[in-house]
Design a protein around this motif. Structure first.
Motif, PDB file in Angstrom:
ATOM      1  N   SER A  30       0.656  -1.116   0.003  1.00 52.89           N
ATOM      2  CA  SER A  30       0.033  -0.180  -0.050  1.00 52.89           C
ATOM      3  C   SER A  30       1.045   1.338   0.084  1.00 52.89           C
ATOM      4  CB  SER A  30      -0.844  -0.147   1.239  1.00 52.89           C
ATOM      5  OG  SER A  30      -1.800  -1.090   1.180  1.00 52.89           O
ATOM      6  N   LEU A  31       2.230   1.073  -0.140  1.00 51.19           N
ATOM      7  CA  LEU A  31       3.068   2.194  -0.160  1.00 51.19           C
ATOM      8  C   LEU A  31       3.398   2.625  -1.583  1.00 51.19           C
ATOM      9  CD1 LEU A  31       5.658   1.516   2.756  1.00 51.19           C
ATOM     10  CD2 LEU A  31       3.945   3.598   2.814  1.00 51.19           C
ATOM     11  N   ASN A  32       3.626   3.874  -1.968  1.00 50.96           N
ATOM     12  CA  ASN A  32       4.086   4.281  -3.109  1.00 50.96           C
ATOM     13  C   ASN A  32       5.515   3.698  -3.247  1.00 50.96           C
ATOM     14  OD1 ASN A  32       1.810   5.186  -4.099  1.00 50.96           O
ATOM     15  ND2 ASN A  32       2.432   7.301  -3.232  1.00 50.96           N
ATOM     16  N   GLN A  33       6.106   3.805  -4.437  1.00 51.52           N
ATOM     17  CA  GLN A  33       7.596   3.463  -4.751  1.00 51.52           C
ATOM     18  C   GLN A  33       8.462   3.777  -3.688  1.00 51.52           C
ATOM     19  OE1 GLN A  33       7.416   0.885  -6.950  1.00 51.52           O
ATOM     20  NE2 GLN A  33       9.545   0.688  -6.209  1.00 51.52           N
ATOM     21  N   LYS A  34       8.098   5.252  -3.260  1.00 48.34           N
ATOM     22  CA  LYS A  34       9.275   5.725  -2.558  1.00 48.34           C
ATOM     23  C   LYS A  34       8.456   6.011  -0.964  1.00 48.34           C
ATOM     24  CE  LYS A  34      12.938   7.585  -5.216  1.00 48.34           C
ATOM     25  NZ  LYS A  34      13.802   9.032  -5.643  1.00 48.34           N
ATOM     26  N   GLY A  35       7.527   5.343  -0.815  1.00 48.15           N
ATOM     27  CA  GLY A  35       6.700   5.253   0.499  1.00 48.15           C
ATOM     28  C   GLY A  35       7.374   5.204   1.824  1.00 48.15           C
ATOM     29  N   ILE A  36       6.878   5.703   2.651  1.00 44.44           N
ATOM     30  CA  ILE A  36       7.512   5.797   4.030  1.00 44.44           C
ATOM     31  C   ILE A  36       6.511   5.154   5.045  1.00 44.44           C
ATOM     32  CG2 ILE A  36       8.565   6.757   6.006  1.00 44.44           C
ATOM     33  CD1 ILE A  36       9.667   8.851   4.089  1.00 44.44           C
ATOM     34  N   TYR A  37       6.745   3.939   5.665  1.00 45.70           N
ATOM     35  CA  TYR A  37       5.863   3.579   6.795  1.00 45.70           C
ATOM     36  C   TYR A  37       6.512   4.226   8.061  1.00 45.70           C
ATOM     37  CZ  TYR A  37       4.403  -0.166  10.017  1.00 45.70           C
ATOM     38  OH  TYR A  37       3.798  -1.014  11.102  1.00 45.70           O
ATOM     39  N   LEU A  38       5.529   4.621   8.748  1.00 47.04           N
ATOM     40  CA  LEU A  38       6.220   5.125  10.241  1.00 47.04           C
ATOM     41  C   LEU A  38       5.209   4.433  11.390  1.00 47.04           C
ATOM     42  CD1 LEU A  38       5.662   9.104   9.229  1.00 47.04           C
ATOM     43  CD2 LEU A  38       7.843   7.715   9.385  1.00 47.04           C
ATOM     44  N   SER A  39       5.992   3.901  12.287  1.00 45.85           N
ATOM     45  CA  SER A  39       5.344   3.292  13.257  1.00 45.85           C
ATOM     46  C   SER A  39       5.595   3.941  14.957  1.00 45.85           C
ATOM     47  CB  SER A  39       5.517   1.717  13.327  1.00 45.85           C
ATOM     48  OG  SER A  39       5.078   1.302  14.400  1.00 45.85           O
ATOM     49  N   THR A  40       4.740   4.046  15.561  1.00 47.13           N
ATOM     50  CA  THR A  40       4.850   4.873  17.015  1.00 47.13           C
ATOM     51  C   THR A  40       5.389   3.479  17.821  1.00 47.13           C
ATOM     52  OG1 THR A  40       2.654   4.430  17.447  1.00 47.13           O
ATOM     53  CG2 THR A  40       3.591   6.651  16.755  1.00 47.13           C
ATOM     54  N   VAL A  41       4.906   2.391  17.533  1.00 49.02           N
ATOM     55  CA  VAL A  41       5.450   0.957  18.351  1.00 49.02           C
ATOM     56  C   VAL A  41       6.296   0.285  17.641  1.00 49.02           C
ATOM     57  CG1 VAL A  41       4.035  -1.088  19.417  1.00 49.02           C
ATOM     58  CG2 VAL A  41       2.815   1.306  18.994  1.00 49.02           C
ATOM     59  N   ALA A  42       7.341  -0.147  18.568  1.00 43.21           N
ATOM     60  CA  ALA A  42       8.397  -1.021  18.140  1.00 43.21           C
ATOM     61  C   ALA A  42       8.264  -2.137  18.461  1.00 43.21           C
ATOM     62  CB  ALA A  42       9.776  -0.346  18.827  1.00 43.21           C
ATOM     63  N   THR A  43       8.790  -2.969  17.495  1.00 42.44           N
ATOM     64  CA  THR A  43       8.618  -4.772  17.628  1.00 42.44           C
ATOM     65  C   THR A  43      10.109  -5.101  16.992  1.00 42.44           C
ATOM     66  OG1 THR A  43       7.953  -4.931  15.433  1.00 42.44           O
ATOM     67  CG2 THR A  43       6.252  -5.052  17.143  1.00 42.44           C
TER      68      THR A  43
END
Ligand SMILES: NC(=O)c1ccc[n+]([C@@H]2O[C@H](COP(=O)([O-])OP(=O)(O)OC[C@H]3O[C@@H](n4cnc5c(N)ncnc54)[C@H](OP(=O)(O)O)[C@@H]3O)[C@@H](O)[C@H]2O)c1
Length: 233
Positions: A145-158
């Motif tokens: 669901s991300l564009n080619q240079k998309g960024i996924y940001l998460s506030t929760v770490a695993t």
């Protein structure tokens, strides 16, 4: 005291893990509270809003015209994230449950997705930024669901996310990012200006008197609050 006169109405975030009527803070850790907010409304800002600001602006590099999805749009971070993304000129999709659709629309989301009925991952849309404010969808699930240079940001770490963060920093054009957002007074000054300009407001779900702090914690720990819960003293 050098920066403020006695009785000045300031706001800021103190030590975590305490509830008290009074606390000592270094002057440089607070700034003038937005003039158009009550103390309750202002109290909701210094923790949640700077975190959403730092994720979207500093890590996501949000720009006008970006397509941004906020997962958990009805929560403490999410309600500020929706408004901030709109302020930066993004096209915003908010993901929340049925009861919160109206709220998320009312704070500016262009589109809302009810996660109880629809899975945004299966929808076929792609985004420049996916801000996973509640840590519910992993990077591998969101990647398509991300564009080619998309960024996924998460506030929760695993652990897997931290590994993927390192991996995507070196390889591939889609990035996964987690951080513990640092506390910066410049962010509160910036947010005060946005609030006074009417661009951002606090969403308050409930307020409890200090004497009912246990009930307040019980409610927040259910993980279904709408915006913020504040304590009055
Ligand atoms: N990394 C950092 O620096 C940092 C800083 C602050 C907070 N955090 C973390 O960020 C997270 C969010 O904090 P918060 O205060 O915003 O949480 P919150 O206000 O408790 O989030 C509650 C909201 O999440 C929504 N939600 C629950 N399940 C969902 C799902 N499957 N999909 C979409 N939305 C869902 C709920 O909506 P419904 O009731 O409709 O389900 C509710 O409105 C926490 O885990 C916190 O520890 C990280």
């Amino acid at each position: 005291m050098k920066l403020f006169r006695k009785g000045a109405q300031v706001y800021g975030a103190g030590q975590m893990g305490v509830h008290a009527e009074y606390t000592c803070m270094p002057e440089e850790k607070v700034t003038m509270k937005p003039t158009n907010m009550t103390y309750e409304e202002a109290a909701a800002v210094p923790f949640a809003a700077p975190v959403s600001l730092q994720f979207l602006r500093n890590k996501g590099g949000i720009q006008s015209g970006h397509k941004v999805l906020i997962n958990g749009a009805s929560g403490g971070l999410g309600t500020f994230a929706v408004q901030l993304a709109k302020y930066f000129g993004a096209e915003v999709t908010g993901v929340c449950s049925t009861t919160n659709l109206e709220l998320v629309q009312s704070i500016g989301a262009d589109r809302v997705i009810d996660y109880t009925k629809e899975d945004f991952i299966k929808e076929g849309q792609t985004y420049d930024i996916i801000f996973n404010a509640v840590g519910k969808n992993s990077f591998p699930k969101c990647k398509s669901s991300l564009n080619q240079k998309g960024i996924y940001l998460s506030t929760v770490a695993t652990i897997p996310l931290l590994v993927l963060m390192l991996w995507t920093s070196m390889i591939g054009s889609k990035k996964a990012i987690f951080m513990m957002a640092p506390y910066r007074i410049e962010d509160l000054i910036f947010l005060k200006e946005l609030i006074e300009a009417g661009k951002i407001k606090s969403v308050i779900d409930r307020s409890y008197p200090l004497e009912q702090i246990v009930e307040a914690h019980r409610y927040v720990e259910k993980n279904h609050k709408k915006g913020n819960v504040v304590i009055t003293v």
